[in-house]
Design an enzyme around this catalytic site. Structure first.
Site, PDB file in Angstrom:
ATOM      1  N   SER A  11      56.346  19.451  38.002  1.00 14.99           N
ATOM      2  CA  SER A  11      56.911  20.404  37.046  1.00 14.99           C
ATOM      3  C   SER A  11      55.892  21.485  36.731  1.00 14.99           C
ATOM      4  O   SER A  11      54.805  21.191  36.210  1.00 14.99           O
ATOM      5  CB  SER A  11      57.297  19.685  35.757  1.00 14.99           C
ATOM      6  OG  SER A  11      57.454  20.648  34.734  1.00 14.99           O
ATOM      7  N   HIS A  36      59.743  21.556  40.467  1.00 16.03           N
ATOM      8  CA  HIS A  36      60.596  21.365  39.285  1.00 16.03           C
ATOM      9  C   HIS A  36      60.338  22.490  38.285  1.00 16.03           C
ATOM     10  O   HIS A  36      59.190  22.746  37.901  1.00 16.03           O
ATOM     11  CB  HIS A  36      60.271  20.002  38.666  1.00 16.03           C
ATOM     12  CG  HIS A  36      61.198  19.583  37.566  1.00 16.03           C
ATOM     13  ND1 HIS A  36      62.413  18.996  37.801  1.00 16.03           N
ATOM     14  CD2 HIS A  36      61.069  19.671  36.219  1.00 16.03           C
ATOM     15  CE1 HIS A  36      63.009  18.725  36.648  1.00 16.03           C
ATOM     16  NE2 HIS A  36      62.208  19.130  35.665  1.00 16.03           N
ATOM     17  N   ASP A  38      61.374  23.929  34.554  1.00 14.46           N
ATOM     18  CA  ASP A  38      61.966  23.546  33.269  1.00 14.46           C
ATOM     19  C   ASP A  38      62.361  24.771  32.463  1.00 14.46           C
ATOM     20  O   ASP A  38      61.514  25.487  31.948  1.00 14.46           O
ATOM     21  CB  ASP A  38      60.954  22.717  32.474  1.00 14.46           C
ATOM     22  CG  ASP A  38      60.826  21.314  33.046  1.00 14.46           C
ATOM     23  OD1 ASP A  38      61.862  20.659  33.223  1.00 14.46           O
ATOM     24  OD2 ASP A  38      59.682  20.885  33.329  1.00 14.46           O
ATOM     25  N   MET A  40      64.064  26.254  29.185  1.00 12.43           N
ATOM     26  CA  MET A  40      64.377  25.851  27.801  1.00 12.43           C
ATOM     27  C   MET A  40      64.743  27.077  26.975  1.00 12.43           C
ATOM     28  O   MET A  40      64.125  28.132  27.129  1.00 12.43           O
ATOM     29  CB  MET A  40      63.158  25.162  27.180  1.00 12.43           C
ATOM     30  CG  MET A  40      62.645  23.987  27.994  1.00 12.43           C
ATOM     31  SD  MET A  40      61.327  23.121  27.139  1.00 12.43           S
ATOM     32  CE  MET A  40      60.767  22.007  28.445  1.00 12.43           C
ATOM     33  N   HIS A  69      65.843  22.690  36.231  1.00  9.75           N
ATOM     34  CA  HIS A  69      66.332  21.810  35.166  1.00  9.75           C
ATOM     35  C   HIS A  69      66.663  22.669  33.952  1.00  9.75           C
ATOM     36  O   HIS A  69      65.764  23.143  33.254  1.00  9.75           O
ATOM     37  CB  HIS A  69      65.213  20.782  34.866  1.00  9.75           C
ATOM     38  CG  HIS A  69      65.529  19.824  33.767  1.00  9.75           C
ATOM     39  ND1 HIS A  69      64.565  19.007  33.199  1.00  9.75           N
ATOM     40  CD2 HIS A  69      66.679  19.526  33.133  1.00  9.75           C
ATOM     41  CE1 HIS A  69      65.120  18.263  32.263  1.00  9.75           C
ATOM     42  NE2 HIS A  69      66.406  18.559  32.205  1.00  9.75           N
ATOM     43  N   MET A  71      67.612  23.133  30.398  1.00 10.53           N
ATOM     44  CA  MET A  71      67.714  22.527  29.073  1.00 10.53           C
ATOM     45  C   MET A  71      68.198  23.626  28.133  1.00 10.53           C
ATOM     46  O   MET A  71      67.462  24.116  27.268  1.00 10.53           O
ATOM     47  CB  MET A  71      66.365  21.963  28.654  1.00 10.53           C
ATOM     48  CG  MET A  71      66.035  20.670  29.393  1.00 10.53           C
ATOM     49  SD  MET A  71      64.281  20.295  29.390  1.00 10.53           S
ATOM     50  CE  MET A  71      63.760  21.302  30.776  1.00 10.53           C
ATOM     51  N   MET A 140      66.317  11.390  31.718  1.00  4.39           N
ATOM     52  CA  MET A 140      65.150  11.802  30.939  1.00  4.39           C
ATOM     53  C   MET A 140      64.436  10.569  30.387  1.00  4.39           C
ATOM     54  O   MET A 140      65.060   9.723  29.746  1.00  4.39           O
ATOM     55  CB  MET A 140      65.566  12.686  29.748  1.00  4.39           C
ATOM     56  CG  MET A 140      66.043  14.084  30.102  1.00  4.39           C
ATOM     57  SD  MET A 140      64.910  15.054  31.105  1.00  4.39           S
ATOM     58  CE  MET A 140      63.432  15.090  30.082  1.00  4.39           C
ATOM     59  N   GLY A 145      61.830  18.955  26.015  1.00  2.00           N
ATOM     60  CA  GLY A 145      61.271  20.024  25.187  1.00  2.00           C
ATOM     61  C   GLY A 145      59.808  20.326  25.486  1.00  2.00           C
ATOM     62  O   GLY A 145      59.378  21.463  25.382  1.00  2.00           O
ATOM     63  N   ASP A 178      62.404  11.947  34.786  1.00  2.30           N
ATOM     64  CA  ASP A 178      61.618  13.086  34.299  1.00  2.30           C
ATOM     65  C   ASP A 178      61.041  12.782  32.919  1.00  2.30           C
ATOM     66  O   ASP A 178      61.778  12.565  31.960  1.00  2.30           O
ATOM     67  CB  ASP A 178      62.549  14.306  34.242  1.00  2.30           C
ATOM     68  CG  ASP A 178      61.834  15.585  33.818  1.00  2.30           C
ATOM     69  OD1 ASP A 178      60.609  15.579  33.650  1.00  2.30           O
ATOM     70  OD2 ASP A 178      62.541  16.606  33.674  1.00  2.30           O
ATOM     71  N   GLY A 180      56.764  11.837  31.436  1.00  2.00           N
ATOM     72  CA  GLY A 180      55.742  10.804  31.310  1.00  2.00           C
ATOM     73  C   GLY A 180      55.462  10.009  32.577  1.00  2.00           C
ATOM     74  O   GLY A 180      54.845   8.940  32.514  1.00  2.00           O
TER      75      GLY A 180
HETATM   76  C1  DX5 Z   1      60.436  17.855  29.537  1.00  6.78           C
HETATM   77  C2  DX5 Z   1      60.584  18.436  30.930  1.00  6.78           C
HETATM   78  C3  DX5 Z   1      59.750  17.754  31.922  1.00  6.78           C
HETATM   79  C4  DX5 Z   1      58.271  17.872  31.677  1.00  6.78           C
HETATM   80  C5  DX5 Z   1      57.589  16.751  32.373  1.00  6.78           C
HETATM   81  O1  DX5 Z   1      61.303  18.479  28.693  1.00  6.78           O
HETATM   82  O2  DX5 Z   1      61.929  18.347  31.373  1.00  6.78           O
HETATM   83  O3  DX5 Z   1      60.064  18.164  33.241  1.00  6.78           O
HETATM   84  O4  DX5 Z   1      57.731  19.071  32.116  1.00  6.78           O
HETATM   85  O5  DX5 Z   1      56.259  16.784  32.002  1.00  6.78           O
HETATM   86  P1  DX5 Z   1      55.350  15.464  32.011  1.00  6.78           P
HETATM   87  O6  DX5 Z   1      55.356  14.957  33.422  1.00  6.78           O
HETATM   88  O7  DX5 Z   1      54.035  15.995  31.571  1.00  6.78           O
HETATM   89  O8  DX5 Z   1      55.978  14.502  31.064  1.00  6.78           O
HETATM   90 ZN    ZN Z   2      62.330  18.700  33.600  1.00  9.44          ZN
END
Ligand code: DX5
Ligand code: ZN
Length: 225
Positions: A11, A36, A38, A40, A69, A71, A140, A145, A178, A180
């Site tokens: 990501s 990936h 993200d 938002m 992705h 969001m 998730m 976020g 996705d 952690g």
């Molecule tokens: C969270 C995102 C993830 C995030 C993952 O809202 O959708 O894709 O960037 O980041 P890590 O791998 O650091 O948890």
């Molecule tokens: Zn993501």
């Protein structure tokens, strides 16, 4: 699981945005399978990040599939924009629109792969009506976020349930996880049935992207065989 290729999707949320092109090329050289992205909107999630303009820039940096992705609330408003920007996969949230099927259809009509993502508090059954129609399901394992959060353990049983729903529907959809994900827990998620792994801070926060991705694959090989 058997026979399916494991994919790593770094990501870029945790990348250095002043050098985004280089960062994307670096993870590509390090063995990434997808990039990936993200997106938002400050509405669906309490953060604002990336728009189509940046997807377009990422498109110019790599040939790898762009795993976008969304969001964002009512994603149907922006499917065309993200398709035109060069996305390969667009994933929307089950919680973000009352018209999930229509939105998935719109993604497919753009010629792209379509995914649905579910938040930690959304049951696996939310994807069931669309199971045989989807190209990807994204579970998730943190509340969306922010990057760098801790993996929520209950995601493992959710992944197992989604796996069962997909298998039951004879779906070829990929199952992505996705949030952690890092060396130390990636194999657990794979054992539960995931085959695409998003990793933001674990990859971009490391000194050696190639080593980190190789370590992830090593853990997967060791624990899955
Ligand atoms: C969270 C995102 C993830 C995030 C993952 O809202 O959708 O894709 O960037 O980041 P890590 O791998 O650091 O948890
Ligand atoms: Zn993501």
């Amino acid at each position: 699981m058997e026979g399916k290729k494991i994919k790593i999707s770094p990501s870029i949320l945790s990348a250095d945005f002043t050098r985004l092109g280089e960062e994307i090329k670096a993870v590509e050289a390090a063995g990434a399978d997808y990039i990936h992205i993200d997106v938002m909107d400050g509405q669906f999630v309490p953060n604002i990040t990336i728009g189509p303009l940046l997807v377009e820039a990422a498109r110019r940096a790599t040939e790898l599939p762009l795993d976008v992705h969304l969001m964002i609330d009512r994603p149907e408003r922006f499917i065309e924009d993200f398709a035109k920007a060069g996305s390969d996969i667009i994933t929307i949230h089950a919680e973000a629109t009352p018209h999930l099927h229509r939105c998935v259809q719109a993604i497919k009509e753009c010629g792209l792969r379509a995914g649905i993502s579910i938040n930690p508090s959304t049951p696996a059954s939310a994807i069931e009506p669309l199971a045989d129609y989807l190209d990807l399901v994204l579970v998730m394992s943190v509340n969306p976020g922010f990057g760098g959060q801790r993996f929520i353990d209950s995601a493992l049983s959710k992944i197992k349930q989604v796996r069962a729903i997909l298998d039951n529907a004879n779906s070829v959809a990929e199952l992505e996880v996705d949030g952690g994900i890092k060396v130390g827990n990636i194999a657990q998620a794979a054992k539960a049935g995931a085959d695409v792994f998003v990793a933001g801070s674990a990859v971009f926060g490391s000194d050696d992207y190639k080593k980190t991705i190789a370590d992830m694959r090593r853990e997967l090989e060791r624990d899955l065989n």
